[in-house]
Scaffold this motif. Sequence first.
Motif, short mmCIF file in Angstrom:
data_model
loop_
_atom_site.label_atom_id
_atom_site.label_comp_id
_atom_site.label_asym_id
_atom_site.label_seq_id
_atom_site.Cartn_x
_atom_site.Cartn_y
_atom_site.Cartn_z
N GLY A 24 -11.44 -8.38 -4.71
CA GLY A 24 -11.59 -8.01 -6.11
C GLY A 24 -10.40 -8.22 -7.01
O GLY A 24 -10.45 -7.86 -8.19
N GLY A 25 -9.31 -8.77 -6.48
CA GLY A 25 -8.15 -9.03 -7.31
C GLY A 25 -7.56 -7.79 -7.94
O GLY A 25 -7.52 -6.71 -7.34
N GLU A 26 -7.11 -7.96 -9.16
CA GLU A 26 -6.40 -6.94 -9.93
C GLU A 26 -7.13 -5.59 -9.94
O GLU A 26 -6.52 -4.55 -9.72
N LYS A 27 -8.41 -5.61 -10.22
CA LYS A 27 -9.19 -4.37 -10.38
C LYS A 27 -9.33 -3.60 -9.08
O LYS A 27 -9.42 -2.38 -9.08
N ALA A 28 -9.37 -4.31 -7.96
CA ALA A 28 -9.64 -3.66 -6.67
C ALA A 28 -8.41 -3.01 -6.06
O ALA A 28 -8.53 -2.14 -5.21
N LEU A 29 -7.22 -3.43 -6.48
CA LEU A 29 -6.00 -2.99 -5.81
C LEU A 29 -5.39 -1.79 -6.53
O LEU A 29 -4.60 -1.94 -7.46
N THR A 30 -5.75 -0.62 -6.07
CA THR A 30 -5.11 0.62 -6.52
C THR A 30 -4.47 1.26 -5.30
O THR A 30 -4.87 0.99 -4.17
N MET A 31 -3.49 2.09 -5.53
CA MET A 31 -2.82 2.75 -4.41
C MET A 31 -3.82 3.61 -3.62
O MET A 31 -3.77 3.65 -2.39
N ARG A 32 -4.71 4.26 -4.32
CA ARG A 32 -5.71 5.10 -3.65
C ARG A 32 -6.65 4.25 -2.80
O ARG A 32 -6.97 4.61 -1.67
N ALA A 33 -7.09 3.12 -3.35
CA ALA A 33 -8.00 2.25 -2.59
C ALA A 33 -7.29 1.67 -1.36
O ALA A 33 -7.90 1.56 -0.28
N VAL A 34 -6.01 1.33 -1.50
CA VAL A 34 -5.25 0.82 -0.36
C VAL A 34 -5.14 1.89 0.71
O VAL A 34 -5.36 1.62 1.91
N ALA A 35 -4.84 3.11 0.31
CA ALA A 35 -4.73 4.21 1.28
C ALA A 35 -6.06 4.41 2.01
O ALA A 35 -6.09 4.55 3.24
N ARG A 36 -7.13 4.40 1.26
CA ARG A 36 -8.46 4.59 1.86
C ARG A 36 -8.77 3.46 2.85
O ARG A 36 -9.20 3.70 3.97
N GLU A 37 -8.52 2.21 2.44
CA GLU A 37 -8.80 1.06 3.30
C GLU A 37 -7.92 1.06 4.55
O GLU A 37 -8.36 0.65 5.62
N ALA A 38 -6.67 1.54 4.42
CA ALA A 38 -5.74 1.58 5.55
C ALA A 38 -5.93 2.84 6.40
O ALA A 38 -5.23 3.02 7.39
N ARG A 39 -6.84 3.69 5.97
CA ARG A 39 -7.13 4.96 6.68
C ARG A 39 -5.90 5.85 6.79
O ARG A 39 -5.54 6.34 7.85
N THR A 40 -5.26 5.97 5.63
CA THR A 40 -4.10 6.86 5.53
C THR A 40 -4.23 7.61 4.21
O THR A 40 -5.29 7.60 3.59
N ASN A 41 -3.16 8.24 3.77
CA ASN A 41 -3.21 8.95 2.49
C ASN A 41 -2.31 8.27 1.47
O ASN A 41 -1.44 7.48 1.82
N THR A 42 -2.53 8.59 0.23
CA THR A 42 -1.79 7.94 -0.86
C THR A 42 -0.29 8.18 -0.77
O THR A 42 0.49 7.25 -0.97
N PRO A 43 0.18 9.41 -0.45
CA PRO A 43 1.63 9.59 -0.33
C PRO A 43 2.26 8.67 0.74
O PRO A 43 3.38 8.20 0.56
N SER A 44 1.53 8.40 1.81
CA SER A 44 2.07 7.49 2.84
C SER A 44 2.24 6.08 2.28
O SER A 44 3.20 5.39 2.64
N VAL A 45 1.32 5.67 1.44
CA VAL A 45 1.45 4.34 0.81
C VAL A 45 2.65 4.34 -0.12
O VAL A 45 3.48 3.41 -0.07
N TYR A 46 2.79 5.38 -0.93
CA TYR A 46 3.91 5.45 -1.88
C TYR A 46 5.27 5.54 -1.18
O TYR A 46 6.27 5.08 -1.71
N ARG A 47 5.32 6.12 0.02
CA ARG A 47 6.58 6.18 0.74
C ARG A 47 7.05 4.77 1.15
O ARG A 47 8.24 4.51 1.26
#
Length: 196
Positions: A24-47
Amino acid sequence: MPRRPDPDLEALILKAAQKLWRKGGEKALTMRAVAREARTNTPSVYRRFRTREDILRALRPRIRLELAVQLESAPTPQEGCERYLEFAVSHPHEYLLLHQRDFELFHSPRAIRAGAKSAGRPSREAMQRKLLETLGPSPDNYEDLLMALWMVLHGTAMMLIEKKIGPKEEAEARSVFTKLITRLLQPRPPGPRTLH
């Protein structure tokens, strides 16, 4: 007992981000969506990645390497050009990330403050090796030819990605592309290669 950080989590995050970007390019890439897809939480992505731009900067070398592998495995420079075009058309969001986000990700004041550095160009280096293998040594290492090939490749890729060439004209456009690449790659007498 405190949780141990997962050493593989960064790779999982980047894999998830690339999957989202590819779809989905630009629209699909949010930190929350990345966390969900990676099966982790948003703070882990931000770290691991402070901003979405940090993720995009980390994705670029992965995508460049994928493209370089396609070129490297091609038996001829012409086949490498065909594979380049196919990669661009079948992975448009990734291709656009490679070519349309340079300033923002690496040269803007914000990127410079963040210490962003652009990596090498493995696909260019792979094509240069193919030319040397096929056509032999050249005094200028095929600089002009590489530039001409890239201009044809990138222009054709962008016209196809942006649908500037309609479905009825696509076969003809690809045929013209192949003829032009063949013409550019024809062996010439020794000496600098110039476009006359």
